[in-house]
Write a protein that holds these residues in place. Structure first.
Motif, PDB file in Angstrom:
ATOM      1  N   ASP A 223       0.874  -1.178   0.000  1.00  0.00           N
ATOM      2  CA  ASP A 223       0.000   0.000   0.000  1.00  0.00           C
ATOM      3  C   ASP A 223       0.907   1.222   0.000  1.00  0.00           C
ATOM      4  OD1 ASP A 223      -1.721   2.092   0.443  1.00  0.00           O
ATOM      5  OD2 ASP A 223      -2.967   0.978   1.858  1.00  0.00           O
ATOM      6  N   SER A 226      -1.214   6.231  -2.167  1.00  0.00           N
ATOM      7  CA  SER A 226      -2.101   6.664  -3.238  1.00  0.00           C
ATOM      8  C   SER A 226      -2.449   5.513  -4.177  1.00  0.00           C
ATOM      9  CB  SER A 226      -1.473   7.815  -4.011  1.00  0.00           C
ATOM     10  OG  SER A 226      -0.193   7.438  -4.444  1.00  0.00           O
ATOM     11  N   ARG A 227      -1.708   4.421  -4.108  1.00  0.00           N
ATOM     12  CA  ARG A 227      -2.074   3.263  -4.907  1.00  0.00           C
ATOM     13  C   ARG A 227      -1.514   1.988  -4.303  1.00  0.00           C
ATOM     14  NH1 ARG A 227       2.092   2.609  -9.226  1.00  0.00           N
ATOM     15  NH2 ARG A 227       3.711   4.071  -8.677  1.00  0.00           N
ATOM     16  N   ILE A 228      -1.947   0.879  -4.922  1.00  0.00           N
ATOM     17  CA  ILE A 228      -1.564  -0.419  -4.395  1.00  0.00           C
ATOM     18  C   ILE A 228      -0.849  -1.188  -5.484  1.00  0.00           C
ATOM     19  CG2 ILE A 228      -2.629  -2.676  -3.918  1.00  0.00           C
ATOM     20  CD1 ILE A 228      -4.553  -0.968  -2.061  1.00  0.00           C
ATOM     21  N   THR A 229       0.206  -1.912  -5.116  1.00  0.00           N
ATOM     22  CA  THR A 229       0.872  -2.733  -6.117  1.00  0.00           C
ATOM     23  C   THR A 229       1.199  -4.096  -5.501  1.00  0.00           C
ATOM     24  OG1 THR A 229       2.617  -2.779  -7.777  1.00  0.00           O
ATOM     25  CG2 THR A 229       3.215  -1.856  -5.655  1.00  0.00           C
TER      26      THR A 229
ATOM     27  N   LEU B 133      -8.900  -0.252  -0.495  1.00  0.00           N
ATOM     28  CA  LEU B 133      -8.432   0.881  -1.300  1.00  0.00           C
ATOM     29  C   LEU B 133      -7.151   1.448  -0.691  1.00  0.00           C
ATOM     30  CD1 LEU B 133     -11.787   2.865  -1.792  1.00  0.00           C
ATOM     31  CD2 LEU B 133     -10.605   1.513  -3.536  1.00  0.00           C
ATOM     32  N   PRO B 134      -6.306   2.089  -1.520  1.00  0.00           N
ATOM     33  CA  PRO B 134      -5.137   2.766  -0.954  1.00  0.00           C
ATOM     34  C   PRO B 134      -5.580   3.820   0.065  1.00  0.00           C
ATOM     35  CG  PRO B 134      -5.004   2.706  -3.340  1.00  0.00           C
ATOM     36  CD  PRO B 134      -6.357   2.191  -2.988  1.00  0.00           C
ATOM     37  N   GLN B 137      -7.121   7.224  -1.006  1.00  0.00           N
ATOM     38  CA  GLN B 137      -8.466   7.087  -1.567  1.00  0.00           C
ATOM     39  C   GLN B 137      -9.480   6.871  -0.444  1.00  0.00           C
ATOM     40  OE1 GLN B 137      -8.833   4.282  -4.842  1.00  0.00           O
ATOM     41  NE2 GLN B 137      -6.883   4.948  -5.703  1.00  0.00           N
ATOM     42  N   ASN B 167      -9.173  13.066  -9.155  1.00  0.00           N
ATOM     43  CA  ASN B 167      -8.621  11.791  -9.623  1.00  0.00           C
ATOM     44  C   ASN B 167      -8.693  10.710  -8.549  1.00  0.00           C
ATOM     45  OD1 ASN B 167      -8.024  13.180 -11.941  1.00  0.00           O
ATOM     46  ND2 ASN B 167      -5.833  13.361 -11.520  1.00  0.00           N
ATOM     47  N   THR B 168      -8.348  11.103  -7.328  1.00  0.00           N
ATOM     48  CA  THR B 168      -8.345  10.139  -6.223  1.00  0.00           C
ATOM     49  C   THR B 168      -9.745   9.559  -5.994  1.00  0.00           C
ATOM     50  OG1 THR B 168      -6.541  11.349  -5.162  1.00  0.00           O
ATOM     51  CG2 THR B 168      -7.791   9.850  -3.777  1.00  0.00           C
ATOM     52  N   LYS B 171     -10.918   7.414  -9.037  1.00  0.00           N
ATOM     53  CA  LYS B 171     -10.317   6.079  -9.037  1.00  0.00           C
ATOM     54  C   LYS B 171     -11.029   5.159  -8.054  1.00  0.00           C
ATOM     55  CE  LYS B 171      -5.513   6.856 -10.144  1.00  0.00           C
ATOM     56  NZ  LYS B 171      -4.253   7.108  -9.450  1.00  0.00           N
ATOM     57  N   THR B 175     -13.133   1.790  -8.973  1.00  0.00           N
ATOM     58  CA  THR B 175     -12.786   0.479  -8.414  1.00  0.00           C
ATOM     59  C   THR B 175     -14.017  -0.182  -7.786  1.00  0.00           C
ATOM     60  OG1 THR B 175     -10.628   1.384  -7.856  1.00  0.00           O
ATOM     61  CG2 THR B 175     -11.181  -0.732  -6.861  1.00  0.00           C
TER      62      THR B 175
END
Lengths: 337, 188
Positions: A223, A226-229, B133-134, B137, B167-168, B171, B175
């Motif tokens: 985590d 701002s995003r997940i990978t 979610l991240p 977000q 954007n956040t 997204k 999702t």
């Protein structure tokens, strides 16, 4: 619908009052316009639907905060302000009784609150000095090897079924036990990212302004805020929260490539590395400064295999394998020629 | 009662204690809910909130009139609470602020609107998806939909750009909508 703006971006819709009213169903005033717009712009259907969803949003149930709680807090607030600033004699007289009332309400509230949040607990903390390593067993049976100059913290008691959380500064290798009961997550938190796993082994290095994760086996979710990978075995990812980006992403494709976690076997192994990386590593582990006087050494690539022992033992090996002369200037400073 | 945010704020700045009372009563519940989500501790939330209002009151003369009072209070309290958590030693809550900029908001089943058995299932699914979610977000969704701040206000609280906030949230909504069974919840 008088406004003839082109709606190319989702925010063009979100900022348009007519659209928002139509999306929420508040009014049917411009519904003909929007129905037509929808038909005329089939390529923007997805954007339109996303915009409607964003306007309508989600409904949540708000946690109930009693007016009693608000009043108590306000009483406390006011008496604190009065204590600090009061010059008013009338207020002065009332102050103590108000504090007494507030205090008794506060005590009652605290008891309730204490019961509700009783699970909030003490932390266990481990740290290593320069040139020191430590193996730690976690409450769930997982093991952590803590590298030099690192710090690990976790809650004293781990409740069944709850996320297992540890906080790391520096570098550690994790061997995480998969819980039998079910999917109880294990989380390593650094200042850059969270590493989330079920059961697996991986190396985390949170130093400087980035965190590097190397996955040895299993599967890992990162985590990044701002995003997940996701990571597969052999993946190495470095992320910097300050720069908000992945600064390095590579894969260790064969066992011949030195592993970022080789330190846990008591060996620092570096192949085809430049002097800068190698000396940096020594500085990192032993907390010393390697001052390079002969800059020519940067032109070559080196192979080194250093035992993780006291610096006095490591220095001669380093000299021999790199063909350098290292002179001790003081406890903390070495000259490299 | 002060009728507009502006008159309320001006009276507060002038040191009017009724304005302080009104400001506190109006925003305490929302800020308390937010604080609990950040630090998971009611005592800490309550005491930091009181400290926060005292701080505002003591510094009232230097404060400018915010465009959006709620957004201003959320943003300022968020910073205060994170600072406090950062300074607190040897408790679990300190660790929540390990990463100062990111807050780990977890949605619980109590946050979900459940009217019947059927809804229970979808809402549980929604809750899991939200918690997957991240972090940013999750917090943006919380501020936008749980606390009903508009996008500009969310941007102010999170100290990110308006575009970044759009954007956040976009997204996150994308999702959620892509998940089978949730299309209707985040309906179009």
């Amino acid at each position: 619908m008088k406004n003839k703006t082109a709606f190319n971006q989702i925010e063009d819709l979100l900022e348009n009052d007519s659209f928002v009213q139509w999306a929420t169903g508040e009014t049917a005033r411009d519904s003909i316009f929007w129905e037509q717009w929808k038909k005329a712009n089939p390529d923007k259907t997805e954007m339109l639907e996303d915009a409607i969803a964003m306007v309508k949003g989600l409904s949540f149930k708000l946690k109930d905060i009693s007016s009693n709680q608000v009043d108590t807090a306000l009483h406390q607030l006011n008496s604190r302000i009065d204590t600090n600033t009061s010059t008013n004699s009338v207020r002065q007289r009332f102050r103590w009784s108000r504090i007494a009332i507030a205090a008794s309400i506060a005590i009652l509230t605290c008891i309730g609150v204490g019961l509700l949040y009783a699970d909030y607990q003490d932390m266990e903390s481990y740290s290593t000095a320069y040139g020191e390593w430590q193996t730690i067993e976690l409450p769930d049976g997982s093991t952590v090897k803590l590298n030099a100059d690192s710090e690990l913290e976790f809650a004293k008691n781990w409740n069944e079924g709850e996320v297992r959380e540890v906080w790391l500064k520096g570098e550690a290798f994790f061997d995480v036990v998969k819980m039998l009961d079910q999917d109880t997550e294990f989380k390593v938190i650094t200042s850059d990212l969270d590493v989330e796993v079920l059961g697996t082994s991986f190396n985390v290095k949170a130093r400087g302004e980035k965190t590097e994760v190397y996955l040895e086996e299993g599967k890992v979710k990162l985590d990044l805020g701002s995003r997940i990978t996701y990571m597969d075995p052999g993946d190495v990812i470095s992320y910097s929260a300050r720069q908000e980006k992945i600064v390095d992403r590579r894969r260790r494709t064969s066992a011949a490539i030195p592993s970022p976690s080789s330190w846990k076997e008591g060996v620092i192994e570096m192949r085809d590395s430049d002097a800068f990386d190698i000396l940096n590593k020594i500085e990192e582990i032993y907390g010393v400064t390697m001052s390079v006087r002969n800059k020519d050494i940067y032109d070559d690539l080196y192979q080194v295999q250093l035992p993780m022992k006291e610096l006095d033992i490591v220095i001669p090996i380093l000299e021999k394998s790199m063909g350098l002369k290292i002179t001790k200037q003081s406890d903390k400073i070495f000259f490299v020629d | 009662m002060f009728q507009t945010e502006r008159t309320l704020w001006l009276a507060f700045k002038a040191g009017d204690r009724r304005a302080l009372d009104q400001l506190f009563k109006t925003y305490y519940p929302n800020l308390f809910r937010y604080g609990i989500k950040i630090c998971a501790n009611a005592d800490v939330t309550d005491s930091t909130l009181q400290d926060f209002f005292i701080y505002l009151f003591e510094h009232r003369q230097g404060l400018s009139v915010p465009k959006n009072t709620k957004a201003y209070l959320f943003g300022a309290y968020r910073r205060k609470l994170l600072q406090h958590l950062q300074d607190t030693r040897s408790t679990r809550i300190k660790q929540q602020a390990f990463r100062t900029q990111q807050i780990d908001i977890q949605f619980s089943i109590e946050d979900m609107v459940i009217r019947d058995e059927q809804e229970l299932h979808t809402q549980q699914m929604l809750m899991r998806m939200l918690n997957d979610l991240p972090k940013r977000q999750r917090e943006a969704i919380y501020l936008r939909y749980y606390d009903d701040l508009d996008i500009r206000a969310v941007a102010e609280v999170l100290s990110i750009t308006y575009q970044g906030t759009v954007n956040t949230i976009h997204k996150a909504v994308k999702t959620l909508r892509a998940h089978p069974g949730l299309e209707k919840i985040v309906a179009s």
